[in-house]
Scaffold this active site. Structure first.
Site, short mmCIF file in Angstrom:
data_model
loop_
_atom_site.label_atom_id
_atom_site.label_comp_id
_atom_site.label_asym_id
_atom_site.label_seq_id
_atom_site.Cartn_x
_atom_site.Cartn_y
_atom_site.Cartn_z
N TYR A 164 -11.59 11.88 2.81
CA TYR A 164 -12.31 10.91 1.99
C TYR A 164 -12.72 9.65 2.76
O TYR A 164 -13.21 8.70 2.17
CB TYR A 164 -11.52 10.62 0.70
N TYR A 218 -11.56 -8.67 4.29
CA TYR A 218 -11.41 -9.84 3.43
C TYR A 218 -12.09 -11.07 4.03
O TYR A 218 -12.44 -12.01 3.34
CB TYR A 218 -9.92 -10.11 3.16
N HIS A 270 0.82 -1.22 0.00
CA HIS A 270 0.00 0.00 0.00
C HIS A 270 0.85 1.27 0.00
O HIS A 270 0.74 2.13 0.89
CB HIS A 270 -0.97 0.02 1.20
N GLU A 301 -12.78 2.99 -5.13
CA GLU A 301 -13.45 4.29 -5.27
C GLU A 301 -12.84 5.14 -6.37
O GLU A 301 -11.64 5.05 -6.65
CB GLU A 301 -13.32 5.10 -3.97
CA LIG Z 1 -13.63 7.01 0.66
#
Ligand SMILES: [Ca+2]
Length: 397
Positions: free
Chosen positions: A273, A284, A171, A263
């Site tokens: 956000y 998961y 990530h 998104e």
């Molecule tokens: Ca978001």
């Protein structure tokens, strides 16, 4: 690191020989990631020809065209940056590329994420690259800029280091966009989700800098004590797509959700956000994330989301002439469903989605428009593909 010269497939067949044979189609369908050179695929309003520009690449992640028509090609897994001759597929690795924290296997996500050529390159010569730096015990997303001289990067300087260094290897985010003299950079939350809501660090944020790396005084948190001045927006999970719409200047990003809930966001100054407080995805394991909320006051809704996930990577607003019917569309690579995603957008909203081609498993990681309006895709099976209209006189409308 060994820097072998890769000579890629050269396509010089006359167009009449490019009609796909049954064998080529069988090859494309039987292997889940194989691509048939010269294959013609149907799309919503026409046909597109697929040319294999190069193969055997190491997770091709980014492509950036120079004014002379050559392109810089980034391979994430190998941490390799090369010069590509698009017409012949010849690829020559560059020298002077910084050492990186590379992924140990396909489960890890380190390496060379993105490369940009400054819009004023002919005048200033700047090339921007983002990659992971450090060791397995401590690593992070960084951005450098450098110049190209005699087949090597020179005069390299650090513009941004995401703080703090983190002990895992996923990530990273790492996509960049240069917009009106500002450099925007996505930084993932390093799979430690609370980082996304902490303004005291860079992870899980979209960063805004001057193009030379200075922090703009009008950034939303530039004057707030305890907050990182580079932050432009926050509450992001792992954004791997970033592009400004040339039609209206809006900055768009996409990000990976957990299980579901990828998104698309229109990125605005100082906005949160929402990750991990709100999401349309699940753990998961199938459990809800946190309190299972998908909206909350003060947290921005995505303009679009995917359920189930498509695993988006790479993003480009199409402006070319080759595919008139795609002009203004947002092109997004999709890894888990294996396709190119075309979003028709207007006024910051998504009106329509096309997935092309259907039935493939391409794992598209890289999307870039070429100077002639063709569309380049990089896939995890190591292909660099070029999409052109199947018949020039019948361009996709
Ligand atoms: Ca978001």
């Amino acid at each position: 690191m060994a820097r072998a010269i890769i000579t890629a497939a050269i396509l010089s067949l006359p167009a009449t020989l490019l009609t796909p044979s049954r064998d080529m189609l069988a090859q494309a369908v039987s292997g889940d990631t194989a691509v048939a050179d010269g294959e013609v695929i149907g799309v919503e309003n026409g046909e597109v020809r697929v040319t294999v520009v190069a193969r055997g690449l190491s997770l091709p992640s980014a492509l950036a065209f120079l004014p002379d028509g050559r392109a810089l090609l980034a391979e994430r897994m190998a941490g390799r940056l090369s010069l590509l001759e698009p017409a012949t597929g010849t690829i020559v690795p560059l020298g002077g590329v910084p050492s990186m924290h590379l992924a140990a296997d396909r489960e890890e996500e380190g390496g060379l994420f993105d490369v940009l050529v400054h819009p004023g390159y002919a005048r200033n010569g700047w090339i921007y690259l983002s990659y992971s730096e450090g060791t397995p015990e401590g690593n992070t997303t960084v951005v450098d800029r450098a110049r190209l001289q005699g087949g090597a990067l020179v005069a390299r300087e650090r513009l941004f280091t995401a703080r703090p260094y983190v002990r895992n290897s996923i990530h990273f985010g790492g996509r960049m966009a240069l917009v009106d003299g500002y450099l925007f950079v996505t930084v993932g939350e390093r799979n430690e989700r609370e980082r996304a809501q902490d303004l005291g660090q860079h992870h899980g944020k979209i960063i805004r800098l001057h193009q030379d790396g200075r922090v703009p005084k009008d950034n939303p948190f530039a004057r707030r004590g305890g907050a990182m001045g580079e932050i432009w927006s926050w509450g992001h999970r792992n954004p791997q797509g970033l592009a400004s719409n040339p039609a209206d200047g809006r900055l768009w990003a996409h990000e990976h959700g957990p299980r579901g809930g990828d998104e698309v966001n229109v990125v605005r100054r100082g906005v949160n956000y929402g990750w991990p407080i709100i999401t349309y995805g699940r753990e998961y394991t199938g459990e809800p994330v946190g309190e299972g909320l998908s909206e909350r006051e003060g947290l921005e809704q995505p303009v679009y989301y995917w359920l189930p996930s498509i695993a988006p990577s790479g993003m480009e607003f199409y402006t070319g002439r080759a595919f008139p019917g795609w002009r203004g569309s947002l092109l997004v690579g999709a890894m888990s469903r294996g396709h190119l995603n075309r979003l028709v957008v207007r006024e910051g909203r998504v009106l329509h989605e096309e997935r092309l081609p259907a039935g493939k498993r391409w794992r598209v990681r890289l999307v870039r428009q070429g100077p002639d309006g063709s569309v380049y895709l990089g896939t995890d099976a190591g292909y660099l593909l070029r999409l052109t209209p199947a018949a020039p006189a019948q361009a996709v409308r």
